[in-house]
Design an enzyme around this catalytic site. Structure first.
Site, PDB file in Angstrom:
ATOM      1  N   LYS A  86     -51.902  17.386 -11.396  1.00 43.63           N
ATOM      2  CA  LYS A  86     -51.295  18.384 -10.504  1.00 43.63           C
ATOM      3  C   LYS A  86     -52.144  18.484  -9.240  1.00 43.63           C
ATOM      4  O   LYS A  86     -52.968  19.404  -9.098  1.00 43.63           O
ATOM      5  CB  LYS A  86     -51.204  19.743 -11.210  1.00 43.63           C
ATOM      6  N   SER A 111     -51.412  30.392 -19.510  1.00 45.04           N
ATOM      7  CA  SER A 111     -52.039  29.909 -18.280  1.00 45.04           C
ATOM      8  C   SER A 111     -52.162  31.061 -17.291  1.00 45.04           C
ATOM      9  O   SER A 111     -51.182  31.756 -17.011  1.00 45.04           O
ATOM     10  CB  SER A 111     -51.197  28.792 -17.656  1.00 45.04           C
ATOM     11  N   ARG A 122     -47.284  18.372 -24.916  1.00 46.34           N
ATOM     12  CA  ARG A 122     -46.713  18.698 -23.613  1.00 46.34           C
ATOM     13  C   ARG A 122     -45.785  17.559 -23.209  1.00 46.34           C
ATOM     14  O   ARG A 122     -46.218  16.418 -23.068  1.00 46.34           O
ATOM     15  CB  ARG A 122     -47.819  18.866 -22.573  1.00 46.34           C
TER      16      ARG A 122
END
Length: 232
Positions: free
Chosen positions: A151, A121, A52
């Site tokens: 997040k 997701s 990522r």
């Protein structure tokens, strides 16, 4: 710059073995530091790695992805690329993970073919997971399971969602967001197949040891899950 190349053969984890620590890489521009961190996570027992990176440097992403693929090939662990279908295809990664604003699941499945993993997701919505499965997803992820430093504003997914998803879906369930060695067992008890971790793993002073601690959660608590199954 590194010129590492992955082996030509491809590895894809059978879904029956899709279980355990799912290591999601941090944003790290230093390729040597990134590969060193991932190597330690693999040594500690990570079963899946997701590359990522939010860098806008396409050349850097490709170099890092190729280097991580070599590591994963050497340990028999699948490498999944986050959000970037072109990169996944270019380096020959084992799969792709999609979010809400990425390419459609059907389009990604068509380009990946049947031989690569496709994850999606689904946040806090079971209906997204059911639709993703129908569109060709191999696994689904829900989260944030707990408050997340990565997040902080992410929607929370209640424990009951993982339980219901496990009951209604025939694909692996991944939990992400705020997962630590202290709370991971609550997710495993609800039947979660894998726990996706970034900061709690890669910010640890001893990454290999932390990975081993996460892996041990499945050995200890997997026997007690609601579905009564344990995978060594």
């Amino acid at each position: 710059m590194s010129r590492a190349r992955a082996r030509p053969e491809r590895f894809v984890a059978p879904l029956t073995g899709f279980r355990g620590l799912y290591a999601v890489t941090p944003d790290e521009p230093d390729i040597e530091l990134l590969t060193r961190k991932v190597r330690r996570a693999l040594a500690g027992g990570a079963h899946i790695v997701q590359y990522r990176s939010k860098s806008t440097n396409a050349a850097l992403r490709r170099e890092q992805g190729a280097a991580l693929l070599v590591l994963c090939r050497n340990t028999g662990v699948p490498l999944i690329v986050n959000d970037d279908l072109d990169l996944a295809l270019a380096i020959g990664a084992d799969g792709l993970h999609l979010g809400r604003e990425d390419i459609s699941i059907a389009a990604a499945r068509a380009q990946l073919g049947k031989g690569r993993l496709l994850g999606v997701s689904c946040y806090d919505r079971l209906e997204l997971a059911l639709a993703a499965r129908e569109a060709g997803a191999d696994y689904v992820a829900f989260g944030s399971a707990f408050p997340s430093a990565t997040k902080p504003g992410a929607t929370r997914a209640p424990l009951s969602l993982y339980r219901e998803a496990k009951r209604r879906l025939d694909v692996p369930i991944v939990a992400i967001g705020g997962v630590t060695t202290e709370n991971a067992h609550t997710l495993v008890e609800e039947g979660v197949d894998a726990i996706a971790v970034i900061s709690a793993l890669f910010d640890a002073p001893d990454i290999e040891r932390r990975a081993h601690e996460f892996a041990r959660v499945f050995h200890r608590w997997g026997r007690r899950g609601r579905r009564g199954k344990h995978v060594e």
